[in-house]
Design a protein around this motif. Structure first.
Motif, mmCIF file in Angstrom:
data_model
loop_
_atom_site.group_PDB
_atom_site.id
_atom_site.type_symbol
_atom_site.label_atom_id
_atom_site.label_comp_id
_atom_site.label_asym_id
_atom_site.label_seq_id
_atom_site.Cartn_x
_atom_site.Cartn_y
_atom_site.Cartn_z
ATOM 1 N N ALA A 153 8.180 45.721 96.840
ATOM 2 C CA ALA A 153 8.687 44.338 96.763
ATOM 3 C C ALA A 153 8.169 43.655 95.504
ATOM 4 C CB ALA A 153 8.251 43.550 97.995
ATOM 5 N N HIS A 154 6.904 43.909 95.179
ATOM 6 C CA HIS A 154 6.265 43.311 94.005
ATOM 7 C C HIS A 154 6.989 43.747 92.723
ATOM 8 C CE1 HIS A 154 2.576 41.859 91.808
ATOM 9 N NE2 HIS A 154 3.075 42.690 90.903
ATOM 10 N N GLU A 155 7.150 45.052 92.566
ATOM 11 C CA GLU A 155 7.743 45.566 91.320
ATOM 12 C C GLU A 155 9.217 45.174 91.229
ATOM 13 O OE1 GLU A 155 5.804 46.409 89.092
ATOM 14 O OE2 GLU A 155 4.012 46.744 90.304
ATOM 15 N N GLY A 157 10.362 42.418 92.301
ATOM 16 C CA GLY A 157 10.293 41.020 91.861
ATOM 17 C C GLY A 157 10.244 40.953 90.344
ATOM 18 N N HIS A 158 9.359 41.781 89.745
ATOM 19 C CA HIS A 158 9.324 41.863 88.281
ATOM 20 C C HIS A 158 10.701 42.273 87.750
ATOM 21 C CE1 HIS A 158 5.134 41.229 87.395
ATOM 22 N NE2 HIS A 158 4.718 42.209 88.156
ATOM 23 N N GLY A 159 11.296 43.269 88.407
ATOM 24 C CA GLY A 159 12.586 43.780 87.949
ATOM 25 C C GLY A 159 13.665 42.698 87.957
ATOM 26 N N ALA A 180 3.729 35.634 84.338
ATOM 27 C CA ALA A 180 4.345 36.960 84.456
ATOM 28 C C ALA A 180 4.466 37.419 85.906
ATOM 29 C CB ALA A 180 3.547 37.976 83.646
ATOM 30 N N GLU A 181 3.584 36.931 86.774
ATOM 31 C CA GLU A 181 3.584 37.439 88.153
ATOM 32 C C GLU A 181 4.364 36.534 89.117
ATOM 33 O OE1 GLU A 181 2.512 40.376 88.976
ATOM 34 O OE2 GLU A 181 1.674 40.785 86.997
ATOM 35 N N THR A 182 5.129 35.595 88.578
ATOM 36 C CA THR A 182 5.795 34.619 89.439
ATOM 37 C C THR A 182 6.725 35.274 90.454
ATOM 38 O OG1 THR A 182 5.744 33.150 87.531
ATOM 39 C CG2 THR A 182 7.083 32.457 89.388
ATOM 40 N N ALA A 183 7.689 36.050 89.975
ATOM 41 C CA ALA A 183 8.684 36.617 90.888
ATOM 42 C C ALA A 183 8.116 37.766 91.714
ATOM 43 C CB ALA A 183 9.894 37.107 90.092
ATOM 44 N N SER A 184 7.142 38.479 91.139
ATOM 45 C CA SER A 184 6.585 39.638 91.842
ATOM 46 C C SER A 184 5.776 39.206 93.065
ATOM 47 C CB SER A 184 5.717 40.444 90.891
ATOM 48 O OG SER A 184 4.734 39.620 90.304
ATOM 49 N N VAL A 185 4.885 38.237 92.853
ATOM 50 C CA VAL A 185 4.038 37.795 93.965
ATOM 51 C C VAL A 185 4.890 37.073 95.021
ATOM 52 C CG1 VAL A 185 2.077 36.323 94.585
ATOM 53 C CG2 VAL A 185 1.975 37.706 92.525
#
Ligand SMILES: [Zn+2]
Length: 362
Positions: A153-155, A157-159, A180-185
């Motif tokens: 789910a995290h990666e 989000g980055h994608g 950078a971690e907004t969508a991943s987290v």
């Protein structure tokens, strides 16, 4: 190395020891100061409270530092099949926004994910944007644990973030570290909530919540303690050379303060600062982890109490890539990182997960 950095900072006209990092992160000193102060003030109700509870679970009044991250025996052990992991993540994304699920589904359908473990493959996980005219790739080592589903789910989000920001072009698509971690987290949080809801067994729920809380404490509380350690080191180096004993003292001070009275720091722990590569290679990098996690937790809290229209604003934020300052990105949500109360919202999310654990513990 600290002296070398001091010379470089002086020649470049940086005033505070962390100012060059703040500039690289496109964030103001006052904002980071407010974050660090809010986290330190929260130590008692986050890390101190959680570790005291965990020590009790382990049948101890005070636990040794090496037991801090020990997994609980109730951690679910059933292997989650890849197809189920995909469905879980996509369903969690779908509940938030069908558009987001649609972008994430593309990664599976078009085979942009390399998931299996193979001899010689590097550990960890990453989403690489390549170039905006192509598409991102996700690299994982999927082993079927609940944590692996969260990593997926995290990666993703980055994608999704990388796909949405691609319109900004190769030079402006990527964000500074702090965003950078907004969508991943965020994607991870959505999926964690779904997984938790699917878990009927009370003991398994407790173990999953505990792992989540530990991850968050390690990202927020611990990284700010690391930042405080670096501040002590670089500030005192301005007055002269430091001995290794002095470095060990600084380390034990920040650890005792952040971990709290339920954790006993045994002999030998004073040299553990040496296991953080960032201290050597990228001074003051560590606070970005806490910044990103707290920021997303605040966003998540807004989403939980949201009026309609959160999703559209969220998509706008991701599409902006690296073109906007954090104040412009957060303003549509009524959030402002220069306001100390802003960080309390994010820290409150961790606090409420610990409340849930306390309730399960009764
Ligand atoms: Zn990440």
């Amino acid at each position: 190395m600290a002296k070398d950095k001091e010379i470089s900072d002086r020649w470049r006209g940086f005033q505070d020891i962390a100012d060059s990092r703040h500039l690289a992160n496109r964030v103001e000193r006052e904002v980071v100061d407010a974050l660090a102060a809010a986290v330190r003030e929260a130590y008692p109700r986050l890390s101190h409270r959680y570790y005291a509870m965990k020590a009790r679970w382990l049948g101890m009044e005070v636990m040794n530092h090496w037991d801090r991250n020990a997994p609980l025996p109730e951690t679910p052990k059933a292997v989650i099949r890849w197809d189920d992991a995909r469905d879980t993540v996509l369903a969690a994304y779908q509940r938030f926004s069908p558009d987001m699920a649609e972008i994430a589904r593309g990664f599976f359908d078009r085979r942009w994910i390399d998931a299996p473990v193979r001899p010689g493959k590097s550990p960890g996980a990453v989403a690489h944007p390549t170039v905006p005219s192509a598409h991102p790739y996700v690299l994982l080592n999927y082993m079927g644990k609940p944590r692996d589903v969260m990593t997926l789910a995290h990666e993703l989000g980055h994608g999704v973030h990388q796909v949405l920001a691609a319109g900004q072009g190769a030079l402006m698509a990527s964000t500074p570290l702090t965003l950078a971690e907004t969508a991943s987290v965020f994607g991870e949080m959505l999926t964690f909530r779904s997984l938790l809801e699917q878990t009927g067994d009370r003991r398994e729920r407790k173990a999953m919540l505990a792992q989540k809380v530990e991850d968050m404490i390690n990202t927020v509380v611990r990284q700010i303690a690391f930042y405080e350690f670096e501040r002590k080191v670089h500030a005192e180096r301005r007055n002269g050379e430091l001995t290794s004993d002095r470095l060990g003292e600084f380390w034990l001070e920040v650890q005792a303060e952040s971990l709290g009275p339920a954790i006993k720091l045994r002999e030998g722990y004073e040299v553990f600062w040496t296991y953080i590569p960032h201290f050597i290679h990228s001074p003051f990098y560590v606070y970005a982890y806490a910044f990103g996690d707290c920021l997303v937790n605040s966003l998540y809290a807004v989403y939980q109490n949201a009026e309609r229209g959160f999703q559209e604003k969220y998509f706008e934020m991701l599409r902006a890539g690296g073109t906007k300052h954090h104040s412009e990105l957060l303003a549509p949500f009524g959030l402002d990182a220069t306001d100390p109360a802003f960080w309390q919202i994010g820290l409150g999310v961790i606090g409420s997960l610990i409340d849930e654990l306390e309730a399960l513990d009764k």
